[in-house]
Design a protein around this motif. Structure first.
Motif, mmCIF file in Angstrom:
data_model
loop_
_atom_site.group_PDB
_atom_site.id
_atom_site.type_symbol
_atom_site.label_atom_id
_atom_site.label_comp_id
_atom_site.label_asym_id
_atom_site.label_seq_id
_atom_site.Cartn_x
_atom_site.Cartn_y
_atom_site.Cartn_z
ATOM 1 N N ASN A 310 7.245 5.885 7.278
ATOM 2 C CA ASN A 310 6.594 4.583 7.487
ATOM 3 C C ASN A 310 5.170 4.592 6.943
ATOM 4 N N HIS A 312 1.946 3.683 5.108
ATOM 5 C CA HIS A 312 1.353 2.391 4.758
ATOM 6 C C HIS A 312 2.251 1.225 5.188
ATOM 7 N N GLY A 313 3.016 1.425 6.266
ATOM 8 C CA GLY A 313 3.875 0.360 6.777
ATOM 9 C C GLY A 313 5.138 0.122 5.982
ATOM 10 N N SER A 315 8.813 0.501 5.312
ATOM 11 C CA SER A 315 9.960 0.909 6.130
ATOM 12 C C SER A 315 11.293 0.807 5.395
ATOM 13 N N GLY A 319 9.840 -2.780 0.930
ATOM 14 C CA GLY A 319 8.455 -2.530 1.310
ATOM 15 C C GLY A 319 7.750 -1.623 0.326
ATOM 16 N N ARG A 323 4.537 -2.640 -2.220
ATOM 17 C CA ARG A 323 3.323 -1.839 -2.273
ATOM 18 C C ARG A 323 3.084 -1.306 -3.684
#
Length: 344
Positions: A310, A312-313, A315, A319, A323
């Motif tokens: 997870n 930098h968020g 998931s 995602g 990024r």
């Protein structure tokens, strides 16, 4: 402005048809170094690395051999690690499987020549013995979302098969959203028969791969220790992250223990590449994760490892892509569209 980076070195299976000529295309200015590797190969009557890379034709049967693939991958990866732009500060080095040997040289714990000796010796021993084989199987779906229950199911099945008479099967590498399994033919066939086909191509056998990182490699480890003295190893100049997630720090490393791990545990026990990447992220928080060439297949496993943490968020695959599109976090030097992002 300086960019911090963790350098990640690839293992076997990354020098394929499209990589033929990699040394000549990208590192024509390093031919003096490659010719030093050729001299080491000549000592044992082996074909020169520069000749292998400069051949007109690629064949899987020839180039997937451990005594051919390993030195080519080492030369390409180490040269890439030494070709980074001046504004990049390497804060740590790690690698996948055989990439651990390369990372030792990239971090300065082995000289380029001694690193080549380690890789060439171990690659040759693996090929000569060729004990068992490997296959790859995913435990995440194509969205990369973590599925620990599915992974546990797979490993339970591996243990069941390994307990059968004349069957050997074990976890070889934790590789992001996949597991690499290794064993004898009976064990590998039993797994292939027991698990459903995933993503239309798994379980996937790996050509000319032995049962790396399992107890079956004990004879290779013993012979490697006999041929490669501990005196080859020195203090790393950069932090090294091994296949357990352990960090070997500059000027605080027991070089005898580093030799012992490299030619012991690293050969005969599972290699946790996922944990190595996650340790790199959590302990060094780099701006970039740079995967050296040749090839670019390891990039997916690096991204999956970050998703499973997870980081930098991120998931899932979406995602990560969001990024990556905003500001590249992962650069694969084996990709022509990314290489220029980190080279001078």
């Amino acid at each position: 402005m300086t960019r911090t980076a963790v350098v990640i070195c690839p293992g076997r299976g990354t020098y394929n048809k499209s990589e033929l000529g990699y040394l000549h295309r990208h590192h024509a200015d390093r031919m003096d170094l490659f010719r030093e590797f050729d001299v080491i190969r000549a000592e044992t009557g082996q074909e020169a690395v520069t000749e292998l890379d400069g051949a007109n034709r690629f064949s899987v049967a020839r180039y997937s051999r451990g005594d051919v693939a390993s030195p080519l991958i080492y030369a390409a990866s180490l040269a890439d690690a030494q070709a980074l732009a001046d504004d990049i500060e390497v804060v740590a080095v790690t690698g996948n499987s055989m990439g651990w040997y390369i990372s030792l040289a990239a971090a300065g714990a082995l000289s380029p020549e001694n690193g080549f000796r380690v890789v060439n010796t171990m690659g040759t021993l693996m090929q000569e013995h060729l004990i068992g084989g490997q296959l790859v199987y995913p435990f995440t779906a194509e969205d990369w979302a973590d599925d620990p229950a599915r992974k546990a199911e797979i490993l339970v099945d591996v243990a069941r098969i390994d307990a059968l008479p004349d069957h050997d099967l074990a976890l070889s590498i934790d590789l992001g959203g996949m597991v690499v399994l290794a064993g004898n033919e009976a064990g590998l066939k039993a797994f292939e028969a027991s698990q459903p086909v995933a993503q239309e191509r798994f379980p996937m056998r790996l050509a000319n791969h032995a049962a790396f990182h399992t107890r079956l490699q004990a004879p290779v480890a013993a012979e490697g220790r006999a041929r490669l003295p501990a005196g080859l190893f020195g203090q790393p100049d950069l932090p090294l992250i091994d296949g357990r997630g352990k960090i070997w720090w500059p000027w605080a490393t027991d070089t005898g223990a580093l030799w012992d791990y490299t030619l012991g545990h690293q050969v005969t026990e599972p290699y946790d590449f996922t944990r190595a990447v996650q340790t790199a992220a959590r302990e060094f928080a780099p701006d970039l994760f740079i995967v050296t060439g040749p090839g670019s297949t390891l990039g997916g496993a690096v991204a999956q490892s970050l998703v499973l943490a997870n980081w930098h968020g991120m998931s899932d695959k979406a995602g990560f892509r969001k990024r990556q599109d905003e500001s590249p976090l992962l650069v694969s030097m084996g990709r022509e569209d990314q290489r220029a992002l980190v080279t001078g």
